[in-house]
Design a protein around this motif. Structure first.
Motif, PDB file in Angstrom:
ATOM      1  N   SER A  14     -14.815 -35.486  19.257  1.00  0.00           N
ATOM      2  CA  SER A  14     -13.419 -35.127  19.010  1.00  0.00           C
ATOM      3  C   SER A  14     -12.731 -36.205  18.181  1.00  0.00           C
ATOM      4  O   SER A  14     -11.902 -35.901  17.311  1.00  0.00           O
ATOM      5  CB  SER A  14     -12.678 -34.924  20.334  1.00  0.00           C
ATOM      6  OG  SER A  14     -12.637 -36.120  21.091  1.00  0.00           O
ATOM      7  N   LYS A  15     -13.082 -37.472  18.414  1.00  0.00           N
ATOM      8  CA  LYS A  15     -12.519 -38.565  17.622  1.00  0.00           C
ATOM      9  C   LYS A  15     -12.985 -38.485  16.169  1.00  0.00           C
ATOM     10  O   LYS A  15     -12.197 -38.701  15.234  1.00  0.00           O
ATOM     11  CB  LYS A  15     -12.924 -39.899  18.231  1.00  0.00           C
ATOM     12  CG  LYS A  15     -12.358 -41.122  17.524  1.00  0.00           C
ATOM     13  CD  LYS A  15     -12.803 -42.406  18.214  1.00  0.00           C
ATOM     14  CE  LYS A  15     -12.264 -43.644  17.484  1.00  0.00           C
ATOM     15  NZ  LYS A  15     -12.755 -44.898  18.130  1.00  0.00           N
ATOM     16  N   ILE A  16     -14.255 -38.149  15.986  1.00  0.00           N
ATOM     17  CA  ILE A  16     -14.787 -38.021  14.632  1.00  0.00           C
ATOM     18  C   ILE A  16     -14.181 -36.819  13.921  1.00  0.00           C
ATOM     19  O   ILE A  16     -13.827 -36.882  12.738  1.00  0.00           O
ATOM     20  CB  ILE A  16     -16.325 -37.935  14.678  1.00  0.00           C
ATOM     21  CG1 ILE A  16     -16.894 -39.277  15.158  1.00  0.00           C
ATOM     22  CG2 ILE A  16     -16.898 -37.556  13.317  1.00  0.00           C
ATOM     23  CD1 ILE A  16     -18.396 -39.286  15.349  1.00  0.00           C
ATOM     24  N   ALA A  17     -14.019 -35.709  14.636  1.00  0.00           N
ATOM     25  CA  ALA A  17     -13.390 -34.523  14.041  1.00  0.00           C
ATOM     26  C   ALA A  17     -11.954 -34.818  13.630  1.00  0.00           C
ATOM     27  O   ALA A  17     -11.480 -34.361  12.589  1.00  0.00           O
ATOM     28  CB  ALA A  17     -13.433 -33.360  15.028  1.00  0.00           C
ATOM     29  N   ASN A  18     -11.251 -35.590  14.444  1.00  0.00           N
ATOM     30  CA  ASN A  18      -9.880 -35.988  14.104  1.00  0.00           C
ATOM     31  C   ASN A  18      -9.861 -36.811  12.827  1.00  0.00           C
ATOM     32  O   ASN A  18      -8.992 -36.621  11.957  1.00  0.00           O
ATOM     33  CB  ASN A  18      -9.289 -36.786  15.268  1.00  0.00           C
ATOM     34  CG  ASN A  18      -7.819 -37.064  15.093  1.00  0.00           C
ATOM     35  OD1 ASN A  18      -7.427 -37.894  14.276  1.00  0.00           O
ATOM     36  ND2 ASN A  18      -6.981 -36.386  15.864  1.00  0.00           N
ATOM     37  N   HIS A  30     -19.550 -25.518   6.128  1.00  0.00           N
ATOM     38  CA  HIS A  30     -20.999 -25.327   5.990  1.00  0.00           C
ATOM     39  C   HIS A  30     -21.631 -26.115   7.129  1.00  0.00           C
ATOM     40  O   HIS A  30     -21.458 -27.333   7.217  1.00  0.00           O
ATOM     41  CB  HIS A  30     -21.461 -25.867   4.631  1.00  0.00           C
ATOM     42  CG  HIS A  30     -22.920 -25.701   4.370  1.00  0.00           C
ATOM     43  ND1 HIS A  30     -23.501 -26.111   3.196  1.00  0.00           N
ATOM     44  CD2 HIS A  30     -23.932 -25.182   5.112  1.00  0.00           C
ATOM     45  CE1 HIS A  30     -24.794 -25.853   3.222  1.00  0.00           C
ATOM     46  NE2 HIS A  30     -25.077 -25.296   4.376  1.00  0.00           N
ATOM     47  N   ALA A  31     -22.337 -25.440   8.018  1.00  0.00           N
ATOM     48  CA  ALA A  31     -22.802 -26.097   9.233  1.00  0.00           C
ATOM     49  C   ALA A  31     -24.175 -25.595   9.651  1.00  0.00           C
ATOM     50  O   ALA A  31     -24.605 -24.508   9.268  1.00  0.00           O
ATOM     51  CB  ALA A  31     -21.809 -25.856  10.374  1.00  0.00           C
ATOM     52  N   ASP A  32     -24.843 -26.409  10.428  1.00  0.00           N
ATOM     53  CA  ASP A  32     -26.100 -26.063  11.067  1.00  0.00           C
ATOM     54  C   ASP A  32     -25.838 -25.974  12.568  1.00  0.00           C
ATOM     55  O   ASP A  32     -25.502 -26.978  13.199  1.00  0.00           O
ATOM     56  CB  ASP A  32     -27.132 -27.154  10.771  1.00  0.00           C
ATOM     57  CG  ASP A  32     -28.470 -26.929  11.468  1.00  0.00           C
ATOM     58  OD1 ASP A  32     -28.562 -26.021  12.304  1.00  0.00           O
ATOM     59  OD2 ASP A  32     -29.409 -27.685  11.167  1.00  0.00           O
ATOM     60  N   LEU A  70     -19.208 -29.433  15.256  1.00  0.00           N
ATOM     61  CA  LEU A  70     -18.701 -28.219  14.635  1.00  0.00           C
ATOM     62  C   LEU A  70     -17.549 -27.634  15.444  1.00  0.00           C
ATOM     63  O   LEU A  70     -16.507 -27.276  14.895  1.00  0.00           O
ATOM     64  CB  LEU A  70     -19.832 -27.197  14.501  1.00  0.00           C
ATOM     65  CG  LEU A  70     -19.425 -25.780  14.064  1.00  0.00           C
ATOM     66  CD1 LEU A  70     -18.720 -25.796  12.724  1.00  0.00           C
ATOM     67  CD2 LEU A  70     -20.654 -24.870  14.038  1.00  0.00           C
ATOM     68  N   GLU A  71     -17.714 -27.566  16.752  1.00  0.00           N
ATOM     69  CA  GLU A  71     -16.664 -26.998  17.597  1.00  0.00           C
ATOM     70  C   GLU A  71     -15.387 -27.834  17.535  1.00  0.00           C
ATOM     71  O   GLU A  71     -14.275 -27.294  17.418  1.00  0.00           O
ATOM     72  CB  GLU A  71     -17.162 -26.894  19.043  1.00  0.00           C
ATOM     73  CG  GLU A  71     -16.168 -26.255  20.005  1.00  0.00           C
ATOM     74  CD  GLU A  71     -15.955 -24.778  19.748  1.00  0.00           C
ATOM     75  OE1 GLU A  71     -15.117 -24.175  20.441  1.00  0.00           O
ATOM     76  OE2 GLU A  71     -16.623 -24.205  18.849  1.00  0.00           O
ATOM     77  N   GLN A  72     -15.535 -29.154  17.574  1.00  0.00           N
ATOM     78  CA  GLN A  72     -14.353 -30.018  17.549  1.00  0.00           C
ATOM     79  C   GLN A  72     -13.647 -29.954  16.197  1.00  0.00           C
ATOM     80  O   GLN A  72     -12.413 -29.987  16.131  1.00  0.00           O
ATOM     81  CB  GLN A  72     -14.750 -31.463  17.869  1.00  0.00           C
ATOM     82  CG  GLN A  72     -15.151 -31.689  19.315  1.00  0.00           C
ATOM     83  CD  GLN A  72     -14.027 -31.376  20.287  1.00  0.00           C
ATOM     84  OE1 GLN A  72     -12.864 -31.639  20.026  1.00  0.00           O
ATOM     85  NE2 GLN A  72     -14.388 -30.792  21.425  1.00  0.00           N
ATOM     86  N   VAL A  73     -14.406 -29.835  15.114  1.00  0.00           N
ATOM     87  CA  VAL A  73     -13.786 -29.688  13.790  1.00  0.00           C
ATOM     88  C   VAL A  73     -12.985 -28.393  13.728  1.00  0.00           C
ATOM     89  O   VAL A  73     -11.860 -28.367  13.209  1.00  0.00           O
ATOM     90  CB  VAL A  73     -14.861 -29.726  12.689  1.00  0.00           C
ATOM     91  CG1 VAL A  73     -14.320 -29.187  11.367  1.00  0.00           C
ATOM     92  CG2 VAL A  73     -15.376 -31.151  12.496  1.00  0.00           C
ATOM     93  N   ILE A 120      -8.940 -28.072  13.000  1.00  0.00           N
ATOM     94  CA  ILE A 120      -8.405 -27.242  11.913  1.00  0.00           C
ATOM     95  C   ILE A 120      -7.288 -26.353  12.444  1.00  0.00           C
ATOM     96  O   ILE A 120      -6.236 -26.192  11.801  1.00  0.00           O
ATOM     97  CB  ILE A 120      -9.538 -26.399  11.281  1.00  0.00           C
ATOM     98  CG1 ILE A 120     -10.452 -27.305  10.455  1.00  0.00           C
ATOM     99  CG2 ILE A 120      -8.972 -25.274  10.420  1.00  0.00           C
ATOM    100  CD1 ILE A 120     -11.721 -26.626   9.978  1.00  0.00           C
ATOM    101  N   VAL A 121      -7.475 -25.803  13.631  1.00  0.00           N
ATOM    102  CA  VAL A 121      -6.422 -25.006  14.262  1.00  0.00           C
ATOM    103  C   VAL A 121      -5.205 -25.869  14.549  1.00  0.00           C
ATOM    104  O   VAL A 121      -4.053 -25.475  14.291  1.00  0.00           O
ATOM    105  CB  VAL A 121      -6.948 -24.352  15.555  1.00  0.00           C
ATOM    106  CG1 VAL A 121      -5.806 -23.678  16.318  1.00  0.00           C
ATOM    107  CG2 VAL A 121      -8.028 -23.332  15.227  1.00  0.00           C
TER     108      VAL A 121
END
Length: 374
Positions: free
Chosen positions: A20-24, A42-44, A52-55, A59-60
């Motif tokens: 979550s910190k990295i997504a932020n 673009h994700a795996d 992916l979920e945290q990103v 975004i929301v």
């Protein structure tokens, strides 16, 4: 943690950290996503699914719109594509490329999360050359087959995400001011002694800033590289290289998939005039002769600046994050269209120098593989 690239299903790769910190960092600090902006991901789904979920959550929270998420091709899907010639048929390739470009026309942001590189579709780099949006490429460890190395590099990359970005930017700008319009010489104990000019050079800044204001303010038209920012960040790079002469020597090299020992390129008149290898030289000559276009040019000069991406003792051929660490020099040969350069070729090859000394107009910038503090 393990992976099998040859099965139709892959085990999930993960690394214990605060995603979550990295997504932020990605969404709010680097991209500075604004309400209403439209995002392509673009994700795996087997590579850091928590990221992916945290990103998507961030975004929301930014008030943006997830336009769509493109999932990486699995080996099963890739086998089906190849059996039906979806990789080979030019008409199908054009159709897919046009469809992807049409999707990008709807988007403001493209976010490439970690993937297994050998399954990458690779269509987007061409699109980014003319696209008006901005992008982040966040590749992490591309081939995570060695568990110990994967863990070591993952820890390094995590730390390299949370550096002093203003200090990195200031250091990069200082180096650019020294390098631009200078005569550069690179030499090292292996025998490299290469000189070239950086006349009125435009530099890509890998400073972690993928904001709309920054990208639109400095990106060179036609440069996919300037439309994207790598994370972890760290490199400055330019395609504006002139009057290259001398020789570039790299030990323990691989050429066209085959180990060749010491590999030497001779330059004169801003062109490669000779290639020779310690081992398998007949093979090197044959493969070199198969290359087409501007294979005999220096495509790009890259200098690593990040203080957090460091070489690993005893692992000289492991180059952390594409050579973006302090004092690493990467010379790209051949095609440089993705970086906004003039050269088109079937040949593109990276050479890394990790213990070199670099001077700009006789001012030492890198000494024995380390940036000289100024």
């Amino acid at each position: 943690m393990s992976t099998n690239r040859f099965s139709s299903t892959a085990q999930v790769l993960d690394y214990p950290c605060d995603w979550s910190k990295i997504a932020n960092l990605i969404v709010h600090q680097s991209l500075k996503v604004q309400p209403g902006e439209r995002v392509i991901i673009h994700a795996d789904p087997t590579y850091f699914p928590a990221l992916l979920e945290q990103v998507r959550i961030e975004i929301v929270r930014a008030g943006a719109v997830e336009l769509f998420t493109a999932m990486l091709h699995s080996t099963g899907l890739e086998a089906a594509r190849r059996s039906l010639r979806r990789r080979e048929d030019p008409e199908l390739t054009v159709m897919e490329d046009r469809a992807m470009a049409d999707l990008f026309d709807l988007a403001d942001i493209y976010l490439w999360l970690p993937t297994r590189w050998d399954w990458n579709v690779g269509q987007t780099e061409k699109i980014l050359e003319t696209w008006k949006g901005r992008s982040i490429h966040f590749h992490w460890v591309i081939y995570p087959d060695d568990d110990d190395l994967f863990g070591t590099l993952s820890k390094m990359y995590q730390e390299a995400l949370f550096i002093d970005y203003p200090a990195l930017t200031a250091h990069q700008e200082s180096l650019i001011s020294l390098l631009r319009n200078s005569t550069v010489n690179i030499n090292d104990p292996a025998g490299t002694d290469l000189t070239f000019r950086l006349e009125d050079a435009h530099f890509h800044r890998g400073n972690g800033d993928a904001s709309k204001e920054f990208i639109n303010g400095y990106a060179r038209p036609g440069s996919a590289r300037d439309r994207e920012v790598e994370l972890p960040a760290g490199a400055i790079r330019t395609v504006d290289i002139a009057d290259a002469h001398g020789q570039l020597v790299c030990a323990n090299e691989t050429f066209a998939g085959r180990p060749v020992g010491t590999l030497t390129y001779q330059f004169n008149g801003n062109r490669i005039i000779g290639v020779e290898s310690q081992h398998n030289n007949d093979y090197v000559q044959a493969m070199w002769n198969l290359g087409t276009g501007d294979k005999d040019r220096i495509g790009e000069f890259n200098l690593g600046v990040s203080p957090a991406l460091i070489m690993l003792p005893g692992k000289e051929k492991v180059i952390p994050y594409f050579g973006y660490g302090d004092g690493v020099i990467r010379i790209s040969l051949g095609d440089n269209k993705e970086s906004g350069g003039p050269y088109a070729s079937s040949f593109q090859h990276w050479l890394f120098l990790t213990g070199a000394t670099l001077t700009a107009d006789d001012r030492t910038i890198v000494e024995n593989g380390k940036l000289v503090d100024r």
